[in-house]
Design a protein around this motif. Structure first.
Motif, PDB file in Angstrom:
ATOM      1  N   ILE A 105      60.362  51.165  16.946  1.00 34.37           N
ATOM      2  CA  ILE A 105      60.092  50.464  18.199  1.00 34.37           C
ATOM      3  C   ILE A 105      61.037  50.942  19.302  1.00 34.37           C
ATOM      4  N   SER A 106      62.321  51.062  18.962  1.00 47.60           N
ATOM      5  CA  SER A 106      63.293  51.475  19.976  1.00 47.60           C
ATOM      6  C   SER A 106      63.034  52.889  20.456  1.00 47.60           C
ATOM      7  N   ARG A 107      62.706  53.782  19.523  1.00 45.31           N
ATOM      8  CA  ARG A 107      62.508  55.180  19.890  1.00 45.31           C
ATOM      9  C   ARG A 107      61.177  55.391  20.611  1.00 45.31           C
ATOM     10  N   TYR A 108      60.114  54.888  20.022  1.00 48.71           N
ATOM     11  CA  TYR A 108      58.772  55.246  20.508  1.00 48.71           C
ATOM     12  C   TYR A 108      58.322  54.353  21.650  1.00 48.71           C
ATOM     13  N   ALA A 109      58.250  53.037  21.397  1.00 45.56           N
ATOM     14  CA  ALA A 109      57.737  52.140  22.429  1.00 45.56           C
ATOM     15  C   ALA A 109      58.671  52.091  23.643  1.00 45.56           C
ATOM     16  N   TRP A 110      59.976  51.905  23.379  1.00 42.08           N
ATOM     17  CA  TRP A 110      60.914  51.701  24.480  1.00 42.08           C
ATOM     18  C   TRP A 110      61.573  53.007  24.941  1.00 42.08           C
ATOM     19  N   GLY A 111      61.889  53.894  24.019  1.00 39.73           N
ATOM     20  CA  GLY A 111      62.548  55.139  24.402  1.00 39.73           C
ATOM     21  C   GLY A 111      61.608  56.201  24.920  1.00 39.73           C
ATOM     22  N   GLU A 112      60.326  56.137  24.549  1.00 38.88           N
ATOM     23  CA  GLU A 112      59.355  57.145  24.977  1.00 38.88           C
ATOM     24  C   GLU A 112      58.401  56.594  26.035  1.00 38.88           C
ATOM     25  N   ILE A 113      57.748  55.480  25.742  1.00 39.21           N
ATOM     26  CA  ILE A 113      56.679  54.990  26.614  1.00 39.21           C
ATOM     27  C   ILE A 113      57.246  54.237  27.825  1.00 39.21           C
ATOM     28  N   TRP A 114      58.086  53.240  27.592  1.00 42.23           N
ATOM     29  CA  TRP A 114      58.582  52.419  28.696  1.00 42.23           C
ATOM     30  C   TRP A 114      59.528  53.190  29.618  1.00 42.23           C
ATOM     31  N   THR A 115      60.081  54.292  29.167  1.00 44.62           N
ATOM     32  CA  THR A 115      60.953  55.096  30.034  1.00 44.62           C
ATOM     33  C   THR A 115      60.191  56.160  30.804  1.00 44.62           C
ATOM     34  N   ASP A 116      58.912  56.346  30.521  1.00 43.78           N
ATOM     35  CA  ASP A 116      58.101  57.334  31.226  1.00 43.78           C
ATOM     36  C   ASP A 116      57.919  56.878  32.677  1.00 43.78           C
ATOM     37  N   PRO A 117      58.356  57.685  33.653  1.00 44.33           N
ATOM     38  CA  PRO A 117      58.309  57.235  35.051  1.00 44.33           C
ATOM     39  C   PRO A 117      56.918  57.270  35.684  1.00 44.33           C
ATOM     40  N   THR A 118      55.907  57.707  34.937  1.00 44.99           N
ATOM     41  CA  THR A 118      54.558  57.799  35.511  1.00 44.99           C
ATOM     42  C   THR A 118      54.073  56.443  36.007  1.00 44.99           C
ATOM     43  N   LEU A 119      54.377  55.387  35.248  1.00 48.91           N
ATOM     44  CA  LEU A 119      54.037  54.026  35.650  1.00 48.91           C
ATOM     45  C   LEU A 119      55.312  53.231  35.872  1.00 48.91           C
ATOM     46  N   SER A 120      55.282  52.317  36.830  1.00 46.14           N
ATOM     47  CA  SER A 120      56.433  51.440  37.054  1.00 46.14           C
ATOM     48  C   SER A 120      56.468  50.360  35.971  1.00 46.14           C
ATOM     49  N   ARG A 121      57.601  49.702  35.864  1.00 44.46           N
ATOM     50  CA  ARG A 121      57.693  48.610  34.887  1.00 44.46           C
ATOM     51  C   ARG A 121      56.760  47.457  35.261  1.00 44.46           C
ATOM     52  N   ARG A 122      56.583  47.207  36.539  1.00 42.40           N
ATOM     53  CA  ARG A 122      55.624  46.183  36.960  1.00 42.40           C
ATOM     54  C   ARG A 122      54.225  46.522  36.439  1.00 42.40           C
ATOM     55  N   GLU A 123      53.822  47.771  36.613  1.00 44.26           N
ATOM     56  CA  GLU A 123      52.494  48.190  36.146  1.00 44.26           C
ATOM     57  C   GLU A 123      52.396  48.097  34.631  1.00 44.26           C
ATOM     58  N   ARG A 124      53.463  48.491  33.944  1.00 39.51           N
ATOM     59  CA  ARG A 124      53.439  48.410  32.473  1.00 39.51           C
ATOM     60  C   ARG A 124      53.351  46.956  32.004  1.00 39.51           C
ATOM     61  N   SER A 125      54.022  46.049  32.719  1.00 40.55           N
ATOM     62  CA  SER A 125      53.923  44.635  32.359  1.00 40.55           C
ATOM     63  C   SER A 125      52.501  44.119  32.522  1.00 40.55           C
ATOM     64  N   MET A 126      51.832  44.485  33.606  1.00 40.64           N
ATOM     65  CA  MET A 126      50.462  44.037  33.815  1.00 40.64           C
ATOM     66  C   MET A 126      49.523  44.562  32.727  1.00 40.64           C
ATOM     67  N   ILE A 127      49.706  45.827  32.358  1.00 39.24           N
ATOM     68  CA  ILE A 127      48.879  46.406  31.288  1.00 39.24           C
ATOM     69  C   ILE A 127      49.155  45.701  29.969  1.00 39.24           C
ATOM     70  N   THR A 128      50.433  45.444  29.701  1.00 41.01           N
ATOM     71  CA  THR A 128      50.805  44.811  28.433  1.00 41.01           C
ATOM     72  C   THR A 128      50.248  43.403  28.335  1.00 41.01           C
ATOM     73  N   LEU A 129      50.350  42.633  29.420  1.00 36.39           N
ATOM     74  CA  LEU A 129      49.782  41.273  29.408  1.00 36.39           C
ATOM     75  C   LEU A 129      48.292  41.320  29.094  1.00 36.39           C
ATOM     76  N   THR A 130      47.571  42.239  29.726  1.00 37.46           N
ATOM     77  CA  THR A 130      46.130  42.342  29.501  1.00 37.46           C
ATOM     78  C   THR A 130      45.815  42.677  28.049  1.00 37.46           C
ATOM     79  N   ALA A 131      46.565  43.648  27.488  1.00 39.00           N
ATOM     80  CA  ALA A 131      46.310  44.059  26.103  1.00 39.00           C
ATOM     81  C   ALA A 131      46.586  42.924  25.125  1.00 39.00           C
TER      82      ALA A 131
END
Length: 374
Positions: A287-313
């Motif tokens: 989880i630390s490496r892949y979800a948080w270290g790879e996906i959530w650190t990718d600057p393509t989407l902002s954290r706000r955008e990632r939160s909205m996507i995550t809530l929907t999923a």
């Protein structure tokens, strides 16, 4: 050119973070024999052969090939394996491929290690001469000098020398063409991938000054010099290479843990860590490496955008305990209660009213707790 893939070997759990390992000219993926098995404990390790080397087809490249052509073959291999993003480490020509990937495809490379390599290989002349020699005479005479080019005096790896002798001359010469044309010195400051340089202090082919030149130009790059190592450091000094690679790759997990705490809060992460057992440790690391270290650190989407996507999923799949956690995370990421409500209203249209009913109830409880009115 053909549509065949580079020959490769995969080791480690399929769910682990992917790591590609590139070889030096004249060798096969056996160059990594003493390092890859250890790395595969925490990574999905994919090591590959150059065209005409090891098990790779010779006609994957031809005369006038470039390092960009080789990088394209590596991306085709990654695509075939479903690897959208990966860490990469390469030796000599394999390291040049890594630099090319980091410069032109930074969205694909999470971390880079360049080993006994260079941003240029002393100009086209020597490589053009070597290509002509190999096309004229084959590889037997060149392979006789492999030990002095690759290893410190008295050391050898017979299997790698045999791989050199068995390589296809035309494909080898095409790789020489690629090295002759390669020069990224002017563009090194553009590389934004987290980069490690590893130099062998006894390396006559790419001395430490070549790696230092890259380290000085790439923002934030680190340089490690290995005493007693020549050009094929993973074969000659595998434990030293393994140690510095692990430290570099673990930076992904460390950054992932930082982001995880920033988004979910220290209290939640501390509880998760306290509940960790030997059985769940690998999953927590994943989880630390892949979800948080790879996906959530990718600057393509902002954290706000990632939160909205995550809530929907989470609403779509009915994961309401996780939804509560990520409503709190959404507030930390800057979403207002009104914006969270708008996201949940959108889910009513596309995920169904019953799902949205449960989601609104969960979110209302969390927001009331956050505001101190619950």
């Amino acid at each position: 050119m053909t549509d065949k893939l580079l020959n490769h070997r995969a080791e480690g759990p399929a769910s682990a973070p992917p790591l590609l390992l590139g070889p030096s000219l004249g060798t096969s993926y056996a160059l990594w024999d003493k390092v890859a098995p250890e790395l595969s404990v925490t990574h999905r390790v994919i090591r590959w052969d150059l065209p005409g080397h090891g098990g790779s087809a010779a006609d994957l490249i031809g005369p006038g090939a470039t390092v960009d052509d080789l990088a394209g073959l590596v991306l085709a291999l990654a695509d075939s394996l479903g690897l959208e993003r990966f860490a990469y480490a390469g030796v000599s020509l394999g390291g040049a491929v890594g630099l090319q990937l980091a410069l032109h495809h930074p969205e694909r490379v999470s971390a880079l290690a360049v080993i006994c390599s260079s941003a240029h290989f002393n100009g086209p002349g020597p490589w053009e001469e070597r290509a002509a020699l190999v096309r004229r005479e084959g590889l037997a005479r060149l392979a006789e000098g492999a030990n002095s080019r690759w290893f410190t005096p008295g050391f050898t790896v017979p299997g790698l020398v045999a791989d050199h002798r068995a390589a296809d001359p035309e494909a080898y010469a095409a790789c020489c063409d690629a090295l002759a044309a390669f020069d990224l010195r002017e563009r090194l400051p553009e590389i934004a991938v987290r980069t490690l340089l590893i130099a062998g202090r006894e390396d006559p082919a790419t001395p430490p000054a070549h790696l230092r030149e890259i380290a000085d130009a790439v923002p934030g790059a680190a340089l490690v010099e290995l005493p007693g190592a020549s050009h094929l450091a993973p074969a000659e000094c595998p434990e030293a290479v393994l140690t510095v690679l692990r430290a570099h790759l673990d930076g992904v997990a460390e950054r992932g843990m930082e982001v995880r705490r920033e988004v979910l809060g220290d209290a939640h992460v501390d509880r998760a860590q306290a509940r960790q057992t030997a059985f769940t440790a690998r999953y927590q690391d994943f989880i630390s490496r892949y979800a948080w270290g790879e996906i959530w650190t990718d600057p393509t989407l902002s954290r706000r955008e990632r939160s909205m996507i995550t809530l929907t999923a989470l609403v779509a799949h009915g994961h309401y305990d996780e939804l509560a956690m990520h409503v709190r995370a959404a507030r930390r990421n800057g979403l207002t209660p009104q914006e969270i409500g708008a996201v949940l209203l959108q889910t009513a249209v596309y995920c169904g009213v019953p799902a949205a009913n449960s989601a609104f109830a969960t979110a209302q409880r969390v927001l009331a707790e956050e505001d101190g009115t619950g």
